[in-house]
Design a protein around this motif. Structure first.
Motif, PDB file in Angstrom:
ATOM      1  N   ASP A 371       0.831  -1.211   0.000  1.00  0.00           N
ATOM      2  CA  ASP A 371       0.000   0.000   0.000  1.00  0.00           C
ATOM      3  C   ASP A 371       0.865   1.260   0.000  1.00  0.00           C
ATOM      4  OD1 ASP A 371      -2.466  -1.124  -0.211  1.00  0.00           O
ATOM      5  OD2 ASP A 371      -2.951  -1.088   1.917  1.00  0.00           O
ATOM      6  N   GLY A 372       2.013   1.193   0.698  1.00  0.00           N
ATOM      7  CA  GLY A 372       2.949   2.316   0.644  1.00  0.00           C
ATOM      8  C   GLY A 372       3.450   2.551  -0.767  1.00  0.00           C
ATOM      9  N   TYR A 373       3.738   1.463  -1.468  1.00  0.00           N
ATOM     10  CA  TYR A 373       4.178   1.566  -2.860  1.00  0.00           C
ATOM     11  C   TYR A 373       3.060   2.143  -3.735  1.00  0.00           C
ATOM     12  CZ  TYR A 373       5.435   0.114  -7.577  1.00  0.00           C
ATOM     13  OH  TYR A 373       5.691   0.099  -8.927  1.00  0.00           O
ATOM     14  N   MET A 374       1.815   1.707  -3.487  1.00  0.00           N
ATOM     15  CA  MET A 374       0.687   2.227  -4.269  1.00  0.00           C
ATOM     16  C   MET A 374       0.551   3.733  -4.088  1.00  0.00           C
ATOM     17  SD  MET A 374      -0.735  -0.385  -5.864  1.00  0.00           S
ATOM     18  CE  MET A 374      -2.471  -0.142  -6.163  1.00  0.00           C
ATOM     19  N   ARG A 375       0.765   4.217  -2.872  1.00  0.00           N
ATOM     20  CA  ARG A 375       0.690   5.658  -2.624  1.00  0.00           C
ATOM     21  C   ARG A 375       1.803   6.401  -3.357  1.00  0.00           C
ATOM     22  NH1 ARG A 375      -0.769   3.672   2.620  1.00  0.00           N
ATOM     23  NH2 ARG A 375      -2.899   4.311   3.189  1.00  0.00           N
ATOM     24  N   LEU A 376       2.982   5.800  -3.388  1.00  0.00           N
ATOM     25  CA  LEU A 376       4.121   6.452  -4.049  1.00  0.00           C
ATOM     26  C   LEU A 376       3.876   6.637  -5.536  1.00  0.00           C
ATOM     27  CD1 LEU A 376       7.211   4.759  -2.343  1.00  0.00           C
ATOM     28  CD2 LEU A 376       6.511   7.156  -2.148  1.00  0.00           C
ATOM     29  N   ILE A 377       3.200   5.688  -6.153  1.00  0.00           N
ATOM     30  CA  ILE A 377       2.965   5.783  -7.590  1.00  0.00           C
ATOM     31  C   ILE A 377       1.635   6.476  -7.910  1.00  0.00           C
ATOM     32  CG2 ILE A 377       4.381   3.758  -8.083  1.00  0.00           C
ATOM     33  CD1 ILE A 377       1.813   2.139  -8.460  1.00  0.00           C
ATOM     34  N   GLY A 378       0.990   7.000  -6.854  1.00  0.00           N
ATOM     35  CA  GLY A 378      -0.224   7.775  -7.063  1.00  0.00           C
ATOM     36  C   GLY A 378      -1.482   6.970  -7.264  1.00  0.00           C
ATOM     37  N   ARG A 379      -1.497   5.733  -6.790  1.00  0.00           N
ATOM     38  CA  ARG A 379      -2.691   4.892  -6.928  1.00  0.00           C
ATOM     39  C   ARG A 379      -3.328   4.651  -5.558  1.00  0.00           C
ATOM     40  NH1 ARG A 379      -1.575  -0.165 -10.785  1.00  0.00           N
ATOM     41  NH2 ARG A 379      -3.804  -0.357 -10.416  1.00  0.00           N
ATOM     42  N   LYS A 380      -4.582   4.270  -5.553  1.00  0.00           N
ATOM     43  CA  LYS A 380      -5.327   4.078  -4.310  1.00  0.00           C
ATOM     44  C   LYS A 380      -4.862   2.797  -3.610  1.00  0.00           C
ATOM     45  CE  LYS A 380     -10.025   3.719  -2.503  1.00  0.00           C
ATOM     46  NZ  LYS A 380     -11.479   3.642  -2.846  1.00  0.00           N
ATOM     47  N   PRO A 381      -4.471   2.866  -2.335  1.00  0.00           N
ATOM     48  CA  PRO A 381      -4.053   1.654  -1.616  1.00  0.00           C
ATOM     49  C   PRO A 381      -5.235   0.710  -1.408  1.00  0.00           C
ATOM     50  CG  PRO A 381      -4.215   3.512  -0.107  1.00  0.00           C
ATOM     51  CD  PRO A 381      -4.379   4.076  -1.483  1.00  0.00           C
ATOM     52  N   MET A 382      -4.984  -0.607  -1.515  1.00  0.00           N
ATOM     53  CA  MET A 382      -6.089  -1.560  -1.410  1.00  0.00           C
ATOM     54  C   MET A 382      -5.721  -2.841  -0.678  1.00  0.00           C
ATOM     55  SD  MET A 382      -6.154  -3.010  -5.319  1.00  0.00           S
ATOM     56  CE  MET A 382      -4.679  -3.660  -6.092  1.00  0.00           C
ATOM     57  N   PHE A 383      -4.425  -3.110  -0.531  1.00  0.00           N
ATOM     58  CA  PHE A 383      -4.022  -4.421  -0.022  1.00  0.00           C
ATOM     59  C   PHE A 383      -4.348  -4.623   1.459  1.00  0.00           C
ATOM     60  CE2 PHE A 383      -1.378  -3.917  -3.813  1.00  0.00           C
ATOM     61  CZ  PHE A 383      -1.648  -5.112  -4.454  1.00  0.00           C
ATOM     62  N   THR A 384      -4.245  -3.586   2.269  1.00  0.00           N
ATOM     63  CA  THR A 384      -4.597  -3.713   3.684  1.00  0.00           C
ATOM     64  C   THR A 384      -6.081  -4.015   3.839  1.00  0.00           C
ATOM     65  OG1 THR A 384      -2.848  -2.149   4.268  1.00  0.00           O
ATOM     66  CG2 THR A 384      -4.517  -2.583   5.930  1.00  0.00           C
TER      67      THR A 384
END
Length: 522
Positions: A371-384
């Motif tokens: 999810d941290g990686y998703m935030r870095l690339i500007g996408r919505k976090p979903m894995f948690t």
């Protein structure tokens, strides 16, 4: 008429008969409809109780059902089979099942056989809704059956776990934990907060509202259906098709299917359960074949009591949750799923502290990182969020992965003995030759093909991805261990000395053991 139909006493029984099915849009219901039109082609009509859903009319839902790949075999044999299937609008939650006067009269005048499989299968449904769907609906179905002028057979689909508070469950109806009529009355006036507060006390030693209400439903049947030609069938955990109409067909995430999907995607790594506990999985086509045979037998035998049939595989004693992980993960190495975040791995543990420890490092921590990686690339976090959802779902089956039950199948064996050789093949529910390794290969492949709708041609690419994920996982863990050892031990002279003493102790112990047992010559 074909020769095969002439040879079947069951198909002959269903000839020119009309059938009413509830739960036809469910997993078992779809398979039942398909099997009837394929193996009993001379039946008159099948009436399906269907409710509008999410803005889709009953006719749309019927078309969606019949367009399923499940019906491809039946369609090839009889392109006009759809004309025999009619949808009647209704809902088991509504008074009188939501039937209008015309549809109700049609069922009363024409129906010969009834299959009631509609129910909520959510384990922790709020008590009021579980009672309405699993108990009150049975009262309504039986009231309708009493009006049917041509009724010959009724099959009520229960569950083998309705009496899971017992270790050895006989093929009989047990006294209920509470009188269903009293609970039905209470649900009329008691508010949700009070019902929810009383739920744990009411269900007692049963693990959830599902098994509790299914037990109440069986007792309702025993009281309200004494004059009806009725039988109860109790399937265990229903899995994908074994043979019919095609191996591996599945269309929902319930039961073992959800575990396969979550584990194959690398999202589920550990579960609470005993690797020695029996995993009672029954293929859905076996369940449906028994339902049809039970309907036939109930009509021709006119039993004075209500027979109960267990539809299970636990008596084989050959499948445990530990074996599922062993053979299942072996097949998932080759039948790899697309877009996995890690290679397939799953282990059961009965130690709850160890479970939460493993879950944190193997599921929660990777989800946070992703999810941290998703935030870095500007996408919505979903894995948690996905991780939490999987956790809630798998925790509902803790009770079933840590316990084993004995479900005798005496009535099923007796039923087989009264079927012809042809019908024992055409409506086979004998699982004695079920090879679990082959079945789980079928299950994994069917999940990929029919449920996830992934292209099988992409499988080599998926295998390479899983191999890279495994190597990455091993590299990260070995790297982490090396860093910890370096930081903790080799930066401190004291820890360094302790480590050396510990290693010397291990070496001296090993030397003593090898010397004692003569593993080397002096």
């Amino acid at each position: 008429m074909s020769a095969s139909t002439e040879a079947s006493a069951i198909a002959e029984f269903f000839k020119r008969k009309s059938i009413f099915i509830t739960g036809a849009t469910g997993f078992i219901g779809k398979q039942l409809v398909e099997k009837l039109v394929r193996s009993c082609p001379d039946l008159e009509h099948i009436y399906l109780l269907v409710r509008p859903k999410r803005g889709r009319a009953v006719s749309e839902r019927l078309k969606e059902l019949l367009d399923s790949p499940l019906f491809n075999v039946a369609r090839a044999a009889n392109p006009n089979f759809e004309s025999k299937i009619l949808a009647v609008q209704g809902d088991i939650l509504d008074p009188n099942l939501g039937l209008n006067a015309h549809d109700e009269q049609t069922l009363i005048e024409n129906c010969h056989i009834v299959f009631h499989s509609a129910a909520t299968v959510r384990f922790h449904e709020p008590l009021r809704l579980a009672v309405q769907m699993n108990v009150a609906s049975v009262v309504k179905i039986l009231a309708l059956c009493h009006k049917m002028k041509k009724l010959q057979s009724v099959v009520h689909v229960s569950t083998a776990y309705a009496n899971c508070n017992r270790n050895n469950v006989s093929e009989m109806i047990y006294p209920p934990p509470i009188q269903p009529s009293k609970l039905l009355d209470a649900c009329e006036w008691m508010d949700d907060q009070v019902l929810d507060a009383l739920t744990n006390k009411l269900i007692g030693d049963r693990p959830n509202t599902y098994t509790f209400t299914k037990a109440l439903a069986e007792y309702v049947v025993s009281q309200d259906a004494k004059e009806l030609p009725l039988a109860i069938i109790r399937p265990s955990i229903v899995g994908c098709t074994w043979r019919e109409p095609m191996p591996g067909w599945v269309d929902n995430y319930n039961g073992a299917t959800g575990i396969i999907v979550a584990a194959s995607k690398g999202l589920l790594r550990t579960m609470i359960g005993s690797s020695q506990a029996m995993a009672d999985i029954i293929p859905v086509d076996i369940c449906v074949n028994m339902m049809i045979a039970v309907a036939w037998h109930t009509a021709i035998k006119h039993s004075k009591t209500i027979p109960v049939y267990h539809c299970c595989t636990g008596h084989l004693g050959s499948l445990t949750w530990g074996k599922i992980t062993e053979i299942g993960l072996g097949h998932l190495e080759h039948i790899s799923m697309e877009n996995a975040i890690s290679y397939p791995h799953l282990q059961f543990t009965e130690n709850r502290f160890r479970y939460f420890y493993l879950r944190f490092f193997k599921e929660i921590l990777p989800a946070i990182v992703l999810d941290g990686y998703m935030r870095l690339i500007g996408r919505k976090p979903m894995f948690t969020k996905i991780c939490d959802k999987i956790y809630k779902n798998v925790r509902t089956i803790d009770f079933f992965t840590t316990h084993s039950w004995i479900f005798p199948i005496d009535n099923g064996i007796l039923l087989q003995s009264e079927m012809s050789d042809f019908d024992r093949q055409a409506f086979n529910f004998d699982v004695s030759d079920l090879n679990w390794s082959q079945y789980w290969h079928i299950y994994c492949l069917g999940t990929k093909q029919y449920l996830l709708r992934e292209d099988l041609a992409h499988m080599p690419k998926c295998r390479k991805r899983n191999l890279r994920l495994r190597r990455l996982h091993n590299f990260l863990w070995f790297g982490l261990v090396a860093v910890i050892v370096k930081l903790v031990f080799f930066r401190s002279i004291k820890f360094h000395r302790i480590l050396i003493v510990f290693l010397r102790l291990i070496l001296s112990t090993l030397s003593a053991i090898t010397g004692k047992f003569g593993f080397y010559r002096k």
